[in-house]
Design a protein around this motif. Structure first.
Motif, short mmCIF file in Angstrom:
data_model
loop_
_atom_site.label_atom_id
_atom_site.label_comp_id
_atom_site.label_asym_id
_atom_site.label_seq_id
_atom_site.Cartn_x
_atom_site.Cartn_y
_atom_site.Cartn_z
N TYR A 133 31.54 -5.92 6.81
CA TYR A 133 30.43 -5.05 6.49
C TYR A 133 30.29 -3.99 7.58
O TYR A 133 30.38 -4.29 8.77
N ALA A 134 30.05 -2.75 7.17
CA ALA A 134 29.77 -1.66 8.09
C ALA A 134 28.56 -0.89 7.56
O ALA A 134 28.44 -0.69 6.35
N VAL A 135 27.67 -0.50 8.47
CA VAL A 135 26.47 0.23 8.07
C VAL A 135 26.35 1.52 8.87
O VAL A 135 26.50 1.52 10.10
N THR A 136 26.08 2.60 8.16
CA THR A 136 25.79 3.90 8.76
C THR A 136 24.34 4.24 8.43
O THR A 136 23.93 4.16 7.26
N LEU A 137 23.57 4.60 9.45
CA LEU A 137 22.16 4.95 9.28
C LEU A 137 21.96 6.40 9.71
O LEU A 137 22.29 6.77 10.84
N ASN A 138 21.45 7.21 8.80
CA ASN A 138 21.19 8.63 9.07
C ASN A 138 22.39 9.31 9.74
O ASN A 138 22.25 10.05 10.70
N GLY A 139 23.59 9.01 9.20
CA GLY A 139 24.80 9.68 9.63
C GLY A 139 25.53 9.06 10.80
O GLY A 139 26.59 9.55 11.19
N LYS A 140 25.02 7.98 11.38
CA LYS A 140 25.67 7.36 12.53
C LYS A 140 25.98 5.90 12.23
O LYS A 140 25.10 5.15 11.80
N GLU A 141 27.26 5.50 12.46
CA GLU A 141 27.62 4.10 12.24
C GLU A 141 26.94 3.25 13.31
O GLU A 141 27.05 3.53 14.50
N VAL A 142 26.21 2.22 12.85
CA VAL A 142 25.40 1.41 13.78
C VAL A 142 25.78 -0.07 13.78
O VAL A 142 25.33 -0.82 14.64
N MET A 143 26.59 -0.51 12.80
CA MET A 143 26.89 -1.93 12.73
C MET A 143 28.20 -2.20 12.02
O MET A 143 28.51 -1.58 11.01
N ASN A 144 28.97 -3.17 12.57
CA ASN A 144 30.17 -3.73 11.95
C ASN A 144 30.10 -5.24 12.12
O ASN A 144 29.76 -5.73 13.21
N TYR A 145 30.44 -5.96 11.06
CA TYR A 145 30.35 -7.42 11.13
C TYR A 145 31.34 -8.03 10.15
O TYR A 145 31.45 -7.58 9.01
N ASP A 146 32.03 -9.07 10.60
CA ASP A 146 32.89 -9.87 9.73
C ASP A 146 32.19 -11.18 9.43
O ASP A 146 31.93 -11.96 10.35
N SER A 147 31.89 -11.43 8.17
CA SER A 147 31.16 -12.61 7.75
C SER A 147 32.10 -13.73 7.32
O SER A 147 33.05 -13.48 6.57
N ASP A 148 31.81 -14.94 7.77
CA ASP A 148 32.62 -16.08 7.32
C ASP A 148 32.01 -16.76 6.10
O ASP A 148 32.50 -17.78 5.63
N THR A 149 30.94 -16.17 5.56
CA THR A 149 30.30 -16.72 4.36
C THR A 149 30.23 -15.70 3.22
O THR A 149 29.53 -15.92 2.23
#
Length: 192
Positions: free
Chosen positions: A145-161
């Motif tokens: 999962y990757a999230v961009t907020l108001n044009g800036k990438e703020v989070m990356n996460y690999d989920s095991d579920t």
């Protein structure tokens, strides 16, 4: 060799579907409500607003998705606890105040089976505009999962579920009297 790699990247990008609207601007066609009937369309905006009973309510897409990029805008004021569910209720990208942490965790993944946030989005405090429209892009590719907020990438996460396939949900959290608004909901299905 370098040009062959670039050609592969270009070809994979062409395999993606064009973004399609998930909301027609007038009705909740293509969506279903689970829980309290707190969802409606107001002036072309999907609005989730609880009442004094403060019950749980999730607005789910009727369609399931595999890998996707979801673009949306959201707006809220004050204490809310909302988010976007990714393929099932266990995995969510938070919007607003975490009930457990009692602070804003917008753009961070909440994993229900882990009872918490495995990573925290960075720089959200400076980016988030309370009371105004904020843009969010959520990319779910496999278990990443990757999230961009108001044009800036703020989070990356690999989920095991993570699940391979499922609907997308918008939440009104129980125990909070709140209002959250969404617009510009479009989804691009990504090639596997």
């Amino acid at each position: 060799m370098k040009s062959f790699a670039a050609l592969l990247v270009l070809a994979s990008g062409l395999a993606n579907a064009e973004p399609v609207p998930l909301f027609d601007g007038k009705s909740l066609d293509g969506w279903k409500i689970q829980g309290a009937d707190y969802w409606k369309v107001v002036d072309g905006v999907v609005t989730g607003q609880s009442d004094e009973k403060k019950k749980n309510s999730i607005l789910w897409t009727k369609k399931d998705f595999t890998d996707f990029a979801l673009d949306l805008e959201f707006r809220f004021s004050g204490h809310i606890d909302s988010g976007v569910f990714l393929r099932h209720m266990n995995e969510q990208i938070q919007i607003g105040i975490s009930g457990s942490l009692k602070r804003d965790m917008t753009a961070s993944p909440y994993i229900g089976s882990k009872r918490g946030y495995p990573v925290e989005a960075e720089g959200v405090k400076e980016l988030l505009k309370e009371g105004e429209w904020n843009s969010m892009r959520i990319v779910a590719k496999g278990n990443h999962y990757a999230v961009t907020l108001n044009g800036k990438e703020v989070m990356n996460y690999d989920s095991d579920t993570a699940r391979d396939k499922g609907p997308i949900g918008l939440q009104v959290h129980p125990g909070v009297e709140m209002k959250v608004e969404f617009r510009g909901l479009t989804l691009e299905e990504l090639a596997e």
